[in-house]
Design an enzyme around this catalytic site. Structure first.
Site, PDB file in Angstrom:
ATOM      1  N   HIS A   1       0.830  -1.218   0.000  1.00  0.00           N
ATOM      2  CA  HIS A   1       0.000   0.000   0.000  1.00  0.00           C
ATOM      3  C   HIS A   1       0.856   1.255   0.000  1.00  0.00           C
ATOM      4  O   HIS A   1       1.928   1.300   0.593  1.00  0.00           O
ATOM      5  CB  HIS A   1      -1.032  -0.005   1.119  1.00  0.00           C
ATOM      6  CG  HIS A   1      -0.518   0.062   2.527  1.00  0.00           C
ATOM      7  ND1 HIS A   1      -0.256   1.252   3.168  1.00  0.00           N
ATOM      8  CD2 HIS A   1      -0.271  -0.907   3.434  1.00  0.00           C
ATOM      9  CE1 HIS A   1       0.131   1.011   4.415  1.00  0.00           C
ATOM     10  NE2 HIS A   1       0.142  -0.301   4.596  1.00  0.00           N
TER      11      HIS A   1
ATOM     12  N   GLU B   1      -5.248   1.884   2.166  1.00  0.00           N
ATOM     13  CA  GLU B   1      -5.185   0.710   3.040  1.00  0.00           C
ATOM     14  C   GLU B   1      -5.431   1.102   4.485  1.00  0.00           C
ATOM     15  O   GLU B   1      -6.138   0.404   5.227  1.00  0.00           O
ATOM     16  CB  GLU B   1      -3.806   0.035   2.907  1.00  0.00           C
ATOM     17  CG  GLU B   1      -3.698  -1.333   3.573  1.00  0.00           C
ATOM     18  CD  GLU B   1      -3.267  -1.295   5.035  1.00  0.00           C
ATOM     19  OE1 GLU B   1      -3.261  -2.348   5.693  1.00  0.00           O
ATOM     20  OE2 GLU B   1      -2.945  -0.197   5.540  1.00  0.00           O
ATOM     21  N   GLU B   2      -4.835   2.215   4.893  1.00  0.00           N
ATOM     22  CA  GLU B   2      -4.953   2.634   6.293  1.00  0.00           C
ATOM     23  C   GLU B   2      -6.357   3.103   6.648  1.00  0.00           C
ATOM     24  O   GLU B   2      -6.689   3.239   7.823  1.00  0.00           O
ATOM     25  CB  GLU B   2      -3.936   3.740   6.603  1.00  0.00           C
ATOM     26  CG  GLU B   2      -2.480   3.330   6.439  1.00  0.00           C
ATOM     27  CD  GLU B   2      -1.998   2.329   7.470  1.00  0.00           C
ATOM     28  OE1 GLU B   2      -2.827   1.840   8.273  1.00  0.00           O
ATOM     29  OE2 GLU B   2      -0.794   2.020   7.493  1.00  0.00           O
TER      30      GLU B   2
END
Length: 505
Positions: A275, A319-320
């Site tokens: 990511h 992603e986070e």
């Protein structure tokens, strides 16, 4: 100054990425003038100096967010940090010429930021309270004051919410279903807010996963704080509480970057990903700058070789925020394109300072066929190097999830996040028992100095081995079919405990 201007030019680049897909020139055929990929020679191309140099570049990119965020970060939505990361990835691959085709996939995401949150139980301010990601604000961004209502069971059915929930603060046990369900049902029952209490005495970070108009402001607390409250509520006592959440929800667009070799069988692709974003709190040079860099270095060194099967690299945004980019990509594949991906390999956090060599424990019993063969490839490589390894749960912590639920065999390795190294782990891998694998996980100190270069080189060599093995031959790897790609329901309904670093249930 020239460097800063170069990074700021990423703003123009991202405006181009707002188009759904952009592709570079398509060049078909094999690079027959180059030797066929060989794992031993390919692994030797991985050098620590190259990885470190890229890490320093990435940190300089993160530092350009200083004016906007008051510290280095590459969080999605940052006007420079993440957008310049995308430009850096794209330009690095573009410079490799016609060895790769490049495509960019723009997609919408909802960002949630909690500016302030408080929970008061009677006269005590909660010490373990954590607001959930994507929680809405309390009404009018003002505190709500009401009595707690203890919700039956796990708050997963409308019948669990009694009539007195209306106008109260719902007090709900964690378990059985997604937090989004609990919050929505609380809102439908008329609750002003929801407090989810853990089933153990751990502080936890939850997410509501998506935006729903029925959601109410939702926070979580540890069982230690909740236990005496539960006992009193069960005895019929009335307990007052105050919940305050000041949050912002904003929709933006961000971008995935995908590169595929022009050589190799395009109907049999070896895919790997990392990511591109960090959390807001820091620059994310290990998480997941390390995976991003490993992929860039491998993509660069791969250009010296020919391949039998195509190799596809993915750099996922968001992603986070909950594995958004990878899930968007995997779910957008047609069944024909899905079937071309023979496996997906996830590489997130390759260089944790207090590392362990971790392998996702992917078995064919509950995952698409081929996942276990990939797991065993990692096991065999560590054994061949005389290195210890450990298995970690395949529970939704990284970008493999979107591929798994689409029926694509998946696996990966990691070096550890906020988990605590045991004495046994210290004996196997060195480092320090009692500390996190990455003491700077999701913090400002996740900078270049946070990388363990030994682990970084070792794991990038293992990634190189995984690519070389399958890019050369898939003869001994389970085949896929259009039928299997279309029939992924057994995996699509699978409940996972996490979505990235956030608990979802």
């Amino acid at each position: 100054m020239a460097r800063i201007l170069f990074l700021l030019s990423a703003l123009g680049f991202v405006s181009a990425l707002d188009q759904q897909v952009l592709s570079g020139p398509v060049v078909h055929g094999q690079h027959k003038d180059k030797p066929l990929i060989d794992t031993k020679s390919f692994q030797k191309t991985i050098k620590g100096d190259n990885l470190l140099a890229r890490a320093k570049e990435l940190y300089e990119i993160a530092k350009t967010s200083q004016d906007e965020w008051n510290h280095p970060t590459r969080v999605i939505g940052s006007a420079v940090g993440h957008q310049a990361t995308l430009e850096w990835i794209y330009s690095t691959i573009a410079k490799l010429g016609d060895y790769y085709t490049l495509s960019n996939q723009s997609f919408p995401v909802v960002l949630g930021r909690v500016n302030e949150a408080r929970l008061v139980l009677e006269n005590d301010v909660s010490k373990s309270m954590v607001p959930f990601a994507l929680s809405p604000s309390t009404p009018n961004k003002q505190p709500v004051f009401s009595q707690l209502t203890l919700i039956a069971n796990d708050g997963c059915e409308a019948s669990d919410f009694p009539s007195e929930t209306k106008g109260s603060i719902a007090f709900i046990r964690r378990g059985s279903c997604f937090y989004s369900n609990k919050s929505s049902l609380a809102g439908q029952a008329g609750a002003l807010a929801a407090v989810v209490y853990n089933t153990d005495d751990e502080q936890f970070r939850g997410t509501l996963s998506f935006v729903d108009p029925d959601h109410v402001a939702t926070v979580g607390i540890a069982l230690g704080e909740a236990a005496p409250i539960i006992k009193r509520l069960e005895n019929g006592d009335s307990i007052d509480a105050i919940v305050y959440v000041n949050a912002e929800l904003q929709e933006i667009h961000t971008t995935n970057i995908v590169a595929q070799t022009t050589a190799g069988d395009p109907d049999n692709c070896v895919m790997l990903g990392a990511h591109s974003d960090s959390v807001e709190a820091g620059p994310g040079i290990n998480d997941d700058g390390s995976g991003t860099i490993s992929l860039l270095e491998i993509a660069t060194q791969l250009t010296a070789y020919n391949v039998t099967n195509c190799v596809r690299f993915g750099w996922w945004a968001g992603e986070e925020e909950g594995l958004l980019g990878s899930e968007w990509y995997a779910s957008s594949l047609s069944k024909e394109e899905n079937a071309k991906i023979r496996m997906f390999m996830d590489y997130d956090m390759m260089a944790s300072p207090n590392y362990a060599y971790q392998i996702y424990n992917a078995t064919n019993a509950i995952n698409p066929s081929g996942s276990e063969e990939l797991r065993d490839l990692y096991v065999d490589w560590y054994k061949d190097q005389g290195l210890n390894y450990s298995f970690i749960p395949f529970d939704g912590r990284s970008d493999y999830v979107g591929f798994l639920v689409q029926g694509i065999p998946s696996g990966g390795i990691a070096t550890g996040a906020e988990g605590i190294k045991s004495k046994k782990g210290e004996a196997k891998f060195g480092g320090k028992a009692g500390d996190w694998f990455d003491p700077c996980y999701h913090q400002l100190c996740d900078d270049v100095g946070n990388l363990n270069m030994t682990a970084f080189v070792v794991n990038t060599q293992l990634i190189a081995h995984s690519v070389a093995t399958y890019a050369r031959s898939l003869d001994d790897y389970p085949k896929r079919s259009l039928e299997a790609a279309a029939d992924n329901g057994q995996f699509g309904v699978r409940d996972m405990k996490y979505r990235g670093s956030y608990l979802v249930m």
